[in-house]
Design an enzyme around this catalytic site. Structure first.
Site, PDB file in Angstrom:
ATOM      1  N   VAL A   8       0.917  -1.108   0.047  1.00 25.55           N
ATOM      2  CA  VAL A   8      -0.017  -0.011   0.201  1.00 25.55           C
ATOM      3  C   VAL A   8       1.006   1.153   0.003  1.00 25.55           C
ATOM      4  CG1 VAL A   8      -2.241  -1.147   1.113  1.00 25.55           C
ATOM      5  CG2 VAL A   8      -0.270  -0.174   2.517  1.00 25.55           C
ATOM      6  N   SER A   9       0.583   2.418  -0.721  1.00 23.42           N
ATOM      7  CA  SER A   9       1.263   3.531  -0.658  1.00 23.42           C
ATOM      8  C   SER A   9       1.591   4.226   0.454  1.00 23.42           C
ATOM      9  CB  SER A   9       0.695   4.319  -1.879  1.00 23.42           C
ATOM     10  OG  SER A   9       0.598   3.600  -3.139  1.00 23.42           O
ATOM     11  N   THR A  10       0.683   4.132   1.449  1.00 28.89           N
ATOM     12  CA  THR A  10       0.590   5.095   2.445  1.00 28.89           C
ATOM     13  C   THR A  10       0.598   4.130   4.007  1.00 28.89           C
ATOM     14  OG1 THR A  10      -1.530   5.771   2.694  1.00 28.89           O
ATOM     15  CG2 THR A  10       0.079   7.352   1.378  1.00 28.89           C
TER      16      THR A  10
END
Length: 188
Positions: A8-10
């Site tokens: 996941v990006s964050t």
């Protein structure tokens, strides 16, 4: 072993949906979860996973965007794993690197990556051309050959110094040293 890579990006995003999908739809036994952008040079769990995968293992991702940030990156990852004897599978794209269709898709991705690269280079050349016309682009500053270079060139020809040593000494690239050697030989 069935291995799942989840990204996941964050930190705020939840990886649980990908974990559940990989476990329930593909029977994944071991997970590596990163909470960083795919463009990040530091993906600790990705690096750990790449080192852990062995011949006969299968890497499964929910979709390619979780594994790579570009077509070129994806091709490199799949090629590296294929050479290790690791199968790569994406659920969303219904991709399997060991099937005929998967090999066809990889070939198509290769063409797309080459096309993307050519478009990028073309735009770069056009931008440089416009910048030059506007007087804003001067190019790189050419490194001048140092006055004491002949000493190191002689050492190079006598095998006392390597090109790498000379490049490090002058803090230039190896191609620059080769260029200076050619110029010196030509009497320029």
């Amino acid at each position: 072993m069935l291995v799942g890579y989840v990204r996941v990006s964050t930190v705020e995003q939840n990886a649980e949906m990908q974990v559940v999908e990989l476990r329930d739809k593909a029977g994944v036994e071991k997970f590596f979860v990163d909470k960083v952008s795919a463009k990040s040079a530091k993906r600790p769990k990705f690096d750990e996973m790449m080192n852990c995968l062995l011949e006969g293992d299968e890497l499964i991702v929910s979709e390619f965007s979780r594994l790579a940030c570009s077509t070129t990156d994806l091709l490199n990852i799949v090629e590296t794993l294929t050479k290790k004897g690791v199968k790569v599978r994406s659920l969303k794209e219904q991709f399997d690197s060991f099937t005929l269709q998967g090999k066809f898709m990889l070939a198509a991705f290769g063409v797309i990556a080459e096309f993307e690269r050519e478009l990028l280079l073309r735009r770069q050349r056009e931008g440089i051309k416009l910048a030059k016309a506007a007087g804003k682009y001067k190019g790189r500053n050419e490194k001048k050959r140092p006055k004491d270079f002949e000493f190191y060139a002689q050492g190079y020809y006598e095998r006392t110094y390597t090109v790498t040593y000379i490049a490090n000494h002058y803090k230039v690239s190896r191609p620059t040293v080769y260029k200076w050697l050619r110029e010196l030989k030509a009497g320029k």
